[in-house]
Scaffold this active site. Structure first.
Site, PDB file in Angstrom:
ATOM      1  N   GLY B   9       4.265  -3.048  -7.607  1.00  0.00           N
ATOM      2  CA  GLY B   9       5.204  -3.902  -6.739  1.00  0.00           C
ATOM      3  C   GLY B   9       5.795  -4.987  -7.543  1.00  0.00           C
ATOM      4  O   GLY B   9       7.133  -5.284  -7.348  1.00  0.00           O
ATOM      5  N   ASN B  10       5.413  -5.683  -8.795  1.00  0.00           N
ATOM      6  CA  ASN B  10       5.820  -6.765  -9.296  1.00  0.00           C
ATOM      7  C   ASN B  10       7.038  -6.039 -10.391  1.00  0.00           C
ATOM      8  O   ASN B  10       7.978  -6.776 -10.595  1.00  0.00           O
ATOM      9  CB  ASN B  10       4.973  -7.352 -10.161  1.00  0.00           C
ATOM     10  CG  ASN B  10       3.928  -8.321  -9.561  1.00  0.00           C
ATOM     11  OD1 ASN B  10       4.700  -9.141  -8.622  1.00  0.00           O
ATOM     12  ND2 ASN B  10       2.754  -8.316  -9.748  1.00  0.00           N
ATOM     13  N   LYS B 119      -5.342  -3.440   3.972  1.00  0.00           N
ATOM     14  CA  LYS B 119      -4.247  -3.312   2.805  1.00  0.00           C
ATOM     15  C   LYS B 119      -2.966  -4.309   3.403  1.00  0.00           C
ATOM     16  O   LYS B 119      -2.589  -4.238   4.496  1.00  0.00           O
ATOM     17  CB  LYS B 119      -3.494  -2.050   3.076  1.00  0.00           C
ATOM     18  CG  LYS B 119      -1.942  -1.947   2.359  1.00  0.00           C
ATOM     19  CD  LYS B 119      -2.318  -1.472   0.634  1.00  0.00           C
ATOM     20  CE  LYS B 119      -0.885  -1.415   0.228  1.00  0.00           C
ATOM     21  NZ  LYS B 119      -1.061  -1.302  -1.190  1.00  0.00           N
ATOM     22  N   LYS B 192      -0.921   3.059  -3.320  1.00  0.00           N
ATOM     23  CA  LYS B 192      -0.186   3.868  -4.187  1.00  0.00           C
ATOM     24  C   LYS B 192      -0.506   4.506  -5.328  1.00  0.00           C
ATOM     25  O   LYS B 192      -0.249   5.300  -5.965  1.00  0.00           O
ATOM     26  CB  LYS B 192       1.412   3.262  -4.310  1.00  0.00           C
ATOM     27  CG  LYS B 192       1.171   2.079  -5.290  1.00  0.00           C
ATOM     28  CD  LYS B 192       2.375   2.422  -6.536  1.00  0.00           C
ATOM     29  CE  LYS B 192       2.014   1.150  -7.401  1.00  0.00           C
ATOM     30  NZ  LYS B 192       0.958   0.339  -7.380  1.00  0.00           N
ATOM     31  N   LYS B 254      -6.173   0.068  -9.844  1.00  0.00           N
ATOM     32  CA  LYS B 254      -5.528   0.903 -10.939  1.00  0.00           C
ATOM     33  C   LYS B 254      -6.604   1.684 -11.772  1.00  0.00           C
ATOM     34  O   LYS B 254      -6.510   2.679 -12.310  1.00  0.00           O
ATOM     35  CB  LYS B 254      -4.605  -0.158 -11.714  1.00  0.00           C
ATOM     36  CG  LYS B 254      -3.319  -0.370 -10.981  1.00  0.00           C
ATOM     37  CD  LYS B 254      -2.656  -1.204 -11.738  1.00  0.00           C
ATOM     38  CE  LYS B 254      -1.373  -1.733 -10.866  1.00  0.00           C
ATOM     39  NZ  LYS B 254      -1.662  -1.987  -9.389  1.00  0.00           N
TER      40      LYS B 254
END
Lengths: 291, 291
Positions: B9-10, B119, B192, B254
């Site tokens: 996202g960043n 989420k 994701k 991650k």
């Protein structure tokens, strides 16, 4: 055979429908039922309009100041995702594999359409409640936006690649996202019939089908002398066009797009309703246009 | 080599950004500049999150009663179009051809996540102004939605077909649209990182890269004893995971997704920042995870 089918607004969202997800998905299922056999035995690209959906999305964008509005090219991309997903969901029920491709279409940034917005989008209103609204087909006022001519389908090579691999391809939604040659977006909505015709030429389709709300192209439509056309040549059709037989924003763009396809090397275009599409492809219904 | 890169996202929307089209396009251009060489010499799939965008879109949907709201699966499809278009626009500037594919991901409709929304999506608020909001990472309250585990990437075969033809593929946006096996949509947002890891296995990628806001995976992150990890095995990483080294909703998913990829047959996963991605692939930066 490689076939490109343009699904008109009415095929995916009946007149009077609000545009809920349920309505759109249900319409997509009705469409896919009619073309299932065709999808199984041909290479098919499905294109679709986005007038009601992009108009609705624009209103929602303006509904809150909490988060930023997206420009029209981005809204076009978003409706491709939305409508493509509905069609893909319907295709899934047949067991076929589909691919929904976000499609950009190069236009000329000097196109005179940018100075003269004509494409109606979104809901109908009794009065012109916002700037840039015009009466549409006598049914009410709608927002109008620029509608430049499509020059090149940027993703045509990806579409061909997916067709060759056996996917039903959903592409050029809402006429494609208008971009400059360098990829920069432009605030407009391209006519989906023109863009579909261009795509059909670029992927060398053997057949281009425009699905609309009536069974045929008619002369003197809506008059006591109304009569349908079953087969015709582009030369004859051009004469009918010039005599003003076809309604602006309705049958006229389809007839023009069909002529363009054949003039640019396409073999045959058909204009028909979703319920007679099978018969039309067999030459037993609809209006067939060839050289 | 076939590489799958997950853009955090960043990377696409810096913290504090409102999420305007200009900001998103500019971020996409910054990302593509860093990976341009890589795109030219490898088969690359780019995936991306959609947390801020789908949250913004949800607020806009609720901003007017004039037109119907779309459910969360449809909003996911719409953000795939939106963000994919920004990335495709950035890639166009390199002269490479890209394909943005609307991607659906099969999940188990009995996944316990549906009963326990976790989420966070959309903007941060000082207080819980709506139902289903929770404090996110100490930065404020956000709406939370169910986040089921991805089971199968429905479009993986189309993605492979496009990679083989030389396209940079943009896919699995926002973790993919959650669907049942029969194609029916479900109201949720898939993580994701998990979906990207699954895709990387399904397309048999040689390398999976998670681009995040920090240069490496760190132990004791943010503490005086903070230290970076350059290379590690999945067994060691699992022990760090159990000791609680990695933040929920941030580094932990991650690390888990990287482990899953390698456990499922993947050779190497890398976690790095966008500015050190080239060095990371050369083994000179980032955190590399292998068996």
């Amino acid at each position: 055979m490689r076939i490109v089918i343009a699904l008109g607004g009415n095929a995916l969202l009946p007149k009077g429908a609000k545009g809920t997800a349920e309505e759109q998905l249900s319409s997509a299922k009705q469409v896919v039922i009619q073309i299932e056999d065709m999808l199984k035995t041909n290479q098919v690209v499905l294109t679709h309009g986005n007038g009601p959906q992009v108009g609705n999305l624009l209103l929602q964008q303006q509904g809150t100041k909490e988060v930023p509005e997206m420009p029209l090219d981005v809204l076009g991309a978003m409706t491709q995702g939305q409508i493509g997903y509905f069609i893909a969901s319907a295709i899934s029920l047949t067991g076929l594999h589909s691919s929904t491709l976000i499609t950009r279409v190069v236009v000329d940034q000097e196109d005179p359409a940018f100075a003269n917005p004509t494409k109606p989008i979104g809901p109908f209103y009794e009065t012109a409640v916002r700037p840039n609204m015009r009466m549409d087909a006598g049914s009410g006022y709608r927002l109008v936006v620029p509608s430049p001519k499509p020059v090149k389908i940027r993703e045509h090579d990806a579409i061909s690649a997916l067709l060759e691999k056996g996917f039903v391809v959903i592409a050029v939604g809402g006429g494609g996202i208008p971009i400059k040659e360098n990829g920069e977006g432009l605030e407009a909505v391209i006519d989906k019939d023109q863009a579909t015709s261009l795509l059909a030429n670029q992927v060398e389709a053997g057949l281009l089908v425009f699905v609309t709300s009536v069974d045929n192209v008619y002369l003197d439509f809506g008059k006591p002398t109304q009569r349908s056309i079953s087969h015709t040549s582009i030369d004859i059709l051009k004469k009918y066009l010039q005599s003003g037989h076809f309604a602006e924003g309705s049958m006229k763009p389809k007839v023009e797009a069909a002529i363009k396809f054949v003039e640019s090397g396409g073999k045959k275009a058909i204009i028909c309703s979703i319920s007679n599409i099978k018969a039309a492809i067999d030459g037993k219904a609809g209006t067939a246009i060839s050289k």
